[in-house]
Design a protein around this motif. Structure first.
Motif, PDB file in Angstrom:
ATOM      1  N   SER A 119       0.817  -1.213   0.000  1.00 49.56           N
ATOM      2  CA  SER A 119       0.000   0.000   0.000  1.00 49.56           C
ATOM      3  C   SER A 119       0.854   1.267   0.000  1.00 49.56           C
ATOM      4  O   SER A 119       0.384   2.337  -0.407  1.00 49.56           O
ATOM      5  CB  SER A 119      -0.937   0.002   1.208  1.00 49.56           C
ATOM      6  N   VAL A 120       2.111   1.166   0.474  1.00 49.20           N
ATOM      7  CA  VAL A 120       3.000   2.325   0.456  1.00 49.20           C
ATOM      8  C   VAL A 120       3.180   2.822  -0.969  1.00 49.20           C
ATOM      9  O   VAL A 120       3.120   4.019  -1.258  1.00 49.20           O
ATOM     10  CB  VAL A 120       4.360   1.967   1.084  1.00 49.20           C
ATOM     11  N   ALA A 121       3.403   1.885  -1.898  1.00 46.80           N
ATOM     12  CA  ALA A 121       3.582   2.279  -3.296  1.00 46.80           C
ATOM     13  C   ALA A 121       2.311   2.904  -3.850  1.00 46.80           C
ATOM     14  O   ALA A 121       2.374   3.796  -4.701  1.00 46.80           O
ATOM     15  CB  ALA A 121       3.985   1.059  -4.119  1.00 46.80           C
ATOM     16  N   ALA A 122       1.154   2.437  -3.367  1.00 45.59           N
ATOM     17  CA  ALA A 122      -0.108   2.929  -3.906  1.00 45.59           C
ATOM     18  C   ALA A 122      -0.491   4.296  -3.365  1.00 45.59           C
ATOM     19  O   ALA A 122      -1.366   4.953  -3.921  1.00 45.59           O
ATOM     20  CB  ALA A 122      -1.221   1.929  -3.589  1.00 45.59           C
ATOM     21  N   THR A 123       0.121   4.757  -2.302  1.00 45.41           N
ATOM     22  CA  THR A 123      -0.295   6.020  -1.693  1.00 45.41           C
ATOM     23  C   THR A 123       0.845   7.029  -1.625  1.00 45.41           C
ATOM     24  O   THR A 123       0.854   8.023  -2.347  1.00 45.41           O
ATOM     25  CB  THR A 123      -0.852   5.767  -0.280  1.00 45.41           C
ATOM     26  N   THR A 124       1.818   6.763  -0.772  1.00 44.96           N
ATOM     27  CA  THR A 124       2.871   7.749  -0.520  1.00 44.96           C
ATOM     28  C   THR A 124       3.647   8.109  -1.779  1.00 44.96           C
ATOM     29  O   THR A 124       3.840   9.294  -2.089  1.00 44.96           O
ATOM     30  CB  THR A 124       3.838   7.208   0.544  1.00 44.96           C
ATOM     31  N   LEU A 125       4.092   7.087  -2.514  1.00 46.43           N
ATOM     32  CA  LEU A 125       4.910   7.374  -3.693  1.00 46.43           C
ATOM     33  C   LEU A 125       4.124   8.119  -4.759  1.00 46.43           C
ATOM     34  O   LEU A 125       4.635   9.056  -5.381  1.00 46.43           O
ATOM     35  CB  LEU A 125       5.465   6.064  -4.262  1.00 46.43           C
ATOM     36  N   THR A 126       2.894   7.706  -4.973  1.00 46.87           N
ATOM     37  CA  THR A 126       2.084   8.377  -5.982  1.00 46.87           C
ATOM     38  C   THR A 126       1.799   9.815  -5.583  1.00 46.87           C
ATOM     39  O   THR A 126       1.857  10.732  -6.422  1.00 46.87           O
ATOM     40  CB  THR A 126       0.772   7.610  -6.193  1.00 46.87           C
ATOM     41  N   ALA A 127       1.501  10.039  -4.312  1.00 48.43           N
ATOM     42  CA  ALA A 127       1.242  11.408  -3.851  1.00 48.43           C
ATOM     43  C   ALA A 127       2.474  12.282  -4.026  1.00 48.43           C
ATOM     44  O   ALA A 127       2.368  13.445  -4.452  1.00 48.43           O
ATOM     45  CB  ALA A 127       0.807  11.380  -2.386  1.00 48.43           C
ATOM     46  N   ASN A 128       3.646  11.755  -3.712  1.00 47.14           N
ATOM     47  CA  ASN A 128       4.877  12.534  -3.885  1.00 47.14           C
ATOM     48  C   ASN A 128       5.110  12.893  -5.353  1.00 47.14           C
ATOM     49  O   ASN A 128       5.540  14.002  -5.679  1.00 47.14           O
ATOM     50  CB  ASN A 128       6.075  11.756  -3.341  1.00 47.14           C
ATOM     51  N   LEU A 173      -6.186  -3.920  -4.017  1.00 42.55           N
ATOM     52  CA  LEU A 173      -4.927  -3.182  -3.945  1.00 42.55           C
ATOM     53  C   LEU A 173      -4.157  -3.307  -5.255  1.00 42.55           C
ATOM     54  O   LEU A 173      -3.608  -2.319  -5.765  1.00 42.55           O
ATOM     55  CB  LEU A 173      -4.091  -3.709  -2.773  1.00 42.55           C
ATOM     56  N   ALA A 174      -4.107  -4.521  -5.814  1.00 40.21           N
ATOM     57  CA  ALA A 174      -3.404  -4.719  -7.083  1.00 40.21           C
ATOM     58  C   ALA A 174      -4.047  -3.894  -8.195  1.00 40.21           C
ATOM     59  O   ALA A 174      -3.347  -3.242  -8.986  1.00 40.21           O
ATOM     60  CB  ALA A 174      -3.396  -6.204  -7.446  1.00 40.21           C
ATOM     61  N   VAL A 175      -5.377  -3.892  -8.253  1.00 37.86           N
ATOM     62  CA  VAL A 175      -6.069  -3.104  -9.281  1.00 37.86           C
ATOM     63  C   VAL A 175      -5.841  -1.617  -9.053  1.00 37.86           C
ATOM     64  O   VAL A 175      -5.617  -0.847 -10.002  1.00 37.86           O
ATOM     65  CB  VAL A 175      -7.576  -3.436  -9.291  1.00 37.86           C
ATOM     66  N   ALA A 220      -9.161  -1.347  -0.365  1.00 35.58           N
ATOM     67  CA  ALA A 220      -8.176  -2.408  -0.123  1.00 35.58           C
ATOM     68  C   ALA A 220      -7.635  -2.367   1.290  1.00 35.58           C
ATOM     69  O   ALA A 220      -7.532  -3.403   1.965  1.00 35.58           O
ATOM     70  CB  ALA A 220      -7.034  -2.287  -1.132  1.00 35.58           C
ATOM     71  N   LEU A 221      -7.288  -1.175   1.765  1.00 35.81           N
ATOM     72  CA  LEU A 221      -6.735  -1.063   3.114  1.00 35.81           C
ATOM     73  C   LEU A 221      -7.751  -1.506   4.162  1.00 35.81           C
ATOM     74  O   LEU A 221      -7.413  -2.174   5.143  1.00 35.81           O
ATOM     75  CB  LEU A 221      -6.296   0.377   3.373  1.00 35.81           C
ATOM     76  N   GLY A 222      -9.015  -1.123   3.954  1.00 34.56           N
ATOM     77  CA  GLY A 222     -10.042  -1.522   4.911  1.00 34.56           C
ATOM     78  C   GLY A 222     -10.338  -3.007   4.897  1.00 34.56           C
ATOM     79  O   GLY A 222     -10.874  -3.540   5.875  1.00 34.56           O
ATOM     80  N   PHE A 252       2.735  -3.596  -6.888  1.00 35.41           N
ATOM     81  CA  PHE A 252       1.805  -4.528  -7.522  1.00 35.41           C
ATOM     82  C   PHE A 252       2.241  -5.973  -7.260  1.00 35.41           C
ATOM     83  O   PHE A 252       1.418  -6.842  -6.934  1.00 35.41           O
ATOM     84  CB  PHE A 252       1.741  -4.247  -9.028  1.00 35.41           C
ATOM     85  N   ALA A 253       3.541  -6.226  -7.389  1.00 35.42           N
ATOM     86  CA  ALA A 253       4.048  -7.564  -7.133  1.00 35.42           C
ATOM     87  C   ALA A 253       3.808  -7.983  -5.682  1.00 35.42           C
ATOM     88  O   ALA A 253       3.464  -9.144  -5.405  1.00 35.42           O
ATOM     89  CB  ALA A 253       5.544  -7.630  -7.463  1.00 35.42           C
ATOM     90  N   LEU A 254       3.967  -7.045  -4.753  1.00 38.14           N
ATOM     91  CA  LEU A 254       3.718  -7.357  -3.346  1.00 38.14           C
ATOM     92  C   LEU A 254       2.251  -7.699  -3.114  1.00 38.14           C
ATOM     93  O   LEU A 254       1.923  -8.622  -2.347  1.00 38.14           O
ATOM     94  CB  LEU A 254       4.123  -6.167  -2.472  1.00 38.14           C
ATOM     95  N   ALA A 255       1.340  -6.970  -3.756  1.00 33.20           N
ATOM     96  CA  ALA A 255      -0.084  -7.244  -3.597  1.00 33.20           C
ATOM     97  C   ALA A 255      -0.438  -8.626  -4.133  1.00 33.20           C
ATOM     98  O   ALA A 255      -1.167  -9.398  -3.489  1.00 33.20           O
ATOM     99  CB  ALA A 255      -0.905  -6.165  -4.310  1.00 33.20           C
ATOM    100  N   VAL A 256       0.071  -8.950  -5.323  1.00 28.96           N
ATOM    101  CA  VAL A 256      -0.201 -10.267  -5.900  1.00 28.96           C
ATOM    102  C   VAL A 256       0.418 -11.370  -5.037  1.00 28.96           C
ATOM    103  O   VAL A 256      -0.204 -12.406  -4.768  1.00 28.96           O
ATOM    104  CB  VAL A 256       0.334 -10.338  -7.345  1.00 28.96           C
ATOM    105  N   ALA A 257       1.658 -11.142  -4.583  1.00 36.42           N
ATOM    106  CA  ALA A 257       2.334 -12.136  -3.753  1.00 36.42           C
ATOM    107  C   ALA A 257       1.568 -12.378  -2.451  1.00 36.42           C
ATOM    108  O   ALA A 257       1.476 -13.519  -1.971  1.00 36.42           O
ATOM    109  CB  ALA A 257       3.760 -11.684  -3.451  1.00 36.42           C
ATOM    110  N   GLY A 258       1.014 -11.310  -1.864  1.00 38.36           N
ATOM    111  CA  GLY A 258       0.242 -11.472  -0.635  1.00 38.36           C
ATOM    112  C   GLY A 258      -0.980 -12.339  -0.839  1.00 38.36           C
ATOM    113  O   GLY A 258      -1.295 -13.209  -0.014  1.00 38.36           O
ATOM    114  N   ALA A 259      -1.690 -12.121  -1.949  1.00 43.83           N
ATOM    115  CA  ALA A 259      -2.869 -12.930  -2.231  1.00 43.83           C
ATOM    116  C   ALA A 259      -2.494 -14.391  -2.459  1.00 43.83           C
ATOM    117  O   ALA A 259      -3.127 -15.312  -1.924  1.00 43.83           O
ATOM    118  CB  ALA A 259      -3.596 -12.366  -3.451  1.00 43.83           C
TER     119      ALA A 259
END
Length: 683
Positions: free
Chosen positions: A285-294, A343-345, A371-373, A437-444
């Motif tokens: 989720s870090v990649a999906a939020t913090t990095l994109t916002a920066n 999260l992946a989507v 996803a976070l919820g 994305f890879a982390l999200a898929v790997a988690g599932a």
């Protein structure tokens, strides 16, 4: 002794829920809001970028390590009084940060805020979960989700609003006001509670490992502001910190009386799947939020970015409601998997949104909020339902420690990667998003694989049994049970289901067994005594033996062997009674020809404690006497003996007792002994 009265709102769920909400929101919201405020804060406090990064890292380290410290303090100090202390620390930290005149003062404030928040989480959240009727559980699930992820989702908007005014102190003073309200509600809802276990070991080693590991790891990650990932200033502390955290996990796994429930979590399939999903979700989720916002702030104002991220809050709210609806249903198993897919989507949508497609950013934010919820908080409860409710504090501590390390360490590493992998920040962020994305898929995939390899089946939690503390909410098969070829009777997904498959051995001659000692599962009952005496005729004389009595606070696990009153809620008293019980069994074993010693094991459920003791002492055979039930219950509910036989890799000898049960020994229509206050089902 100091006596404290109850607060006027003690025991009232709405008031306690408000207290928990106010306690958790300040730091969690601030951690997500502070990024756009960094230039203003560093300028006004004359801090370097490296010093600011270090301040944030130390605050996160305090949050992670505070979970372990809170569990230790709960064992030895009055728990609700300590909650008041934590709330005072929260207010102190908020005031220090808001009124800071120097970088050191600001850093101290962040450290106290992080430390107090995690300790409040451990002290206040489990009682809110298990201290009220089950009708409130859905509300608690929603509140926990909103406190953690709703606050995080709101952070970018708050930071953007404050950044637009070129200020930062007003937001920090609002945070201080919320912390003060948390302290007020803690006083109003005060209901004095004793320490959990005053005689528990003071595990300074565990606290030291957690503190040193978190500090080193986060200090190393914070150095990425001015150093490369391969520099010794970064890589040395990070690796040392991670090694110490691994040492902590191994140490707690091997400890006979651990501070954290590492062994229970890591040897059972559903907890391993839940923890794994939570870690992958936190990191991805870090990649999906913090990095994109920066990346977006290179093209848009912080306020605009904060507005674009408001759908994340909406998604978190929607999923909190969904979580509250399914928490007592079979569907709760599937929610984390759905969250990882969302999260992946969401990450793919953010990929398309770069460099600054605002409608797609809002869609990606909404998906990420959903996803976070659906991931971390549901995974936490899935783990909790797999263990006894009296372990909930320690379960929360394990997950929050590991989640904080995963989330707060990955963020600076991925940010550094995005800045250095390409000259264009949008391109670098795109590469980092693929990692997310890879982390999200790997988690599932990880969660599904653990369920499949272990034979775990999604089942409806027995909330009544869980809240009563008698048993876990469902049976979690041993980790990788199918691969390790555990008998299929252990894979049913329901507790105590193997009775029909268990048969008694023929006892018409000596039983050779293996070379290890005999492990007698002993609860002090007459049937357990007869199992020891009858076993003497089937084993060689002078055979080594251990006599294991499994115990746990509140739900004792064995009938007291003395006439003394036993306070079932006093862990020290229960442990002492278990030691006396196992010693009595060892004395009996000595008289019939064994070289025996007693072992008292704290574990839940009982069968896991028996197997753990047998494995640790390299037993050659387990001897157990089943307590049968009459009628239909005896066929459908089974016994601890059946579950031991179903899950053990060690031979199990079930001593027949039907021909030796005397009238009046026990009520055959019940599987419970008379209880001093509360008793668990015996062996």
């Amino acid at each position: 002794m100091l006596l404290m009265r109850q607060g006027p709102l003690a025991g009232r769920y709405p008031a306690v829920a408000v207290m928990v909400t106010f306690a958790l929101i300040p730091y969690l919201a601030l951690s997500a809001a502070i990024e756009p405020l960094v230039p203003t804060i560093t300028d006004q406090l004359d801090m370097s970028a490296q010093a600011m990064s270090l301040s944030l890292g130390l605050g996160n380290a305090a949050y992670a390590a505070g979970t372990v410290l809170a569990v230790q303090l709960a064992q030895h100090l009055p728990q609700r009084r300590m909650l008041l202390v934590y709330a005072v620390v929260l207010v102190t930290g908020a005031v220090l940060a808001a009124g800071a005149r120097t970088g050191a003062m600001f850093t101290c404030g962040l450290i106290l805020l992080g430390l107090a928040t995690s300790m409040l989480l451990i002290a206040a959240a489990p009682p809110l979960t298990i201290g009220f009727p089950k009708q409130r559980l859905r509300h608690t699930a929603m509140i926990m989700n909103m406190c953690v992820f709703g606050a995080v989702a709101l952070g970018p908007f708050l930071g953007g609003v404050q950044s637009a005014a070129d200020e930062w102190r007003p937001l920090f003073w609002v945070i201080a006001a919320v912390a003060l309200l948390a302290l007020l509600m803690a006083v109003l809802t005060f209901d004095d509670a004793p320490p959990a276990d005053p005689d528990a070991p003071r595990d300074l080693r565990a606290i030291g490992l957690a503190a040193a590991g978190c500090v080193l790891a986060f200090v190393g990650a914070s150095a990425l502001t001015t150093h490369a990932l391969t520099d010794i200033e970064v890589l040395g502390p990070m690796l040392a910190g991670l090694v110490l955290i691994v040492v902590l996990i191994v140490y707690q796994f091997r400890s006979p009386r651990p501070l954290l429930t590492i062994r229970s979590v890591l040897t059972s399939s559903i907890p391993v799947a839940g923890v794994g999903v939570a870690l992958f979700a936190a990191a991805g989720s870090v990649a999906a939020t913090t990095l994109t916002a920066n990346a977006l702030m290179e093209h848009l104002s912080p306020l605009r970015v904060g507005i674009l991220y408001l759908p994340e809050l909406g998604g978190a709210i929607v999923m909190a409601v969904v979580f509250g609806t399914v928490i007592s249903r079979r569907a709760v198993h599937f929610l984390p998997l759905i969250g990882m897919a969302l999260l992946a989507v969401g990450i793919l949508v953010f990929q398309l949104a770069l460099p600054a497609n605002q409608p797609l950013v809002m869609l990606g934010a909404a998906l990420t909020g959903l996803a976070l919820g659906a991931t971390v908080a549901p995974a936490l409860f899935v783990v909790g339902f797999s263990l006894r409710s009296n372990s909930l504090q320690r379960v929360f501590a394990v997950i929050e420690l590991l989640r904080a390390v995963a989330a707060f360490m990955v963020a600076p590493v991925l940010a550094h990667f995005a800045l250095t992998v390409a000259t264009d920040r949008s391109v670098g962020t795109s590469y980092a998003l693929w990692i997310g994305f890879a982390l999200a898929v790997a988690g599932a995939v990880f969660g599904v694989a653990i369920y499949a390899a272990s034979g775990a089946r999604p089942s409806t939690p027995d909330v009544d049994r869980f809240l009563d503390g008698e048993e876990p909410g469902w049976l979690s098969p041993p980790l990788l049970a199918r691969i390790r070829k555990v008998p299929t009777s252990a894979l049913s997904g329901q507790p105590k289901s193997a009775t029909a498959r268990l048969t008694h051995p023929r006892l018409d001659g000596p039983v050779p067994g293996a070379s290890g000692p005999i492990c007698f599962a002993y609860d002090g009952s007459d049937l357990a005594d007869k199992a020891i005496t009858r076993a003497a005729g089937h084993f060689a004389e002078d055979r080594d033996a251990i006599v294991v009595c499994v115990w746990q606070p509140a739900d004792v696990g064995f009938p007291p062997t003395s006439d003394l009153h036993l306070d079932a809620n006093n862990a020290a008293a229960v442990r002492r009674a278990a030691e006396l019980t196992s010693a009595r069994g060892a004395d009996l074993a000595e008289t019939v020809g064994f070289r025996a010693r007693g072992v008292a094991v704290e574990a839940a459920p009982t069968w896991q404690g028996i197997l753990t003791a047998a494995e640790e002492h390299r037993a050659g055979v387990i001897v157990i006497a089943p307590h049968r039930r009459a009628g239909i219950l005896g066929h459908i509910q089974g016994s601890v003996a059946a579950t031991v036989a179903a899950n053990s890799s060690i031979p199990v000898l079930v001593m027949p007792t039907a021909d030796s049960v005397e009238p009046g020994e026990r009520d055959e229509s019940s599987d419970h002994y008379p209880r001093p206050q509360q008793m668990a089902a015996p062996i």
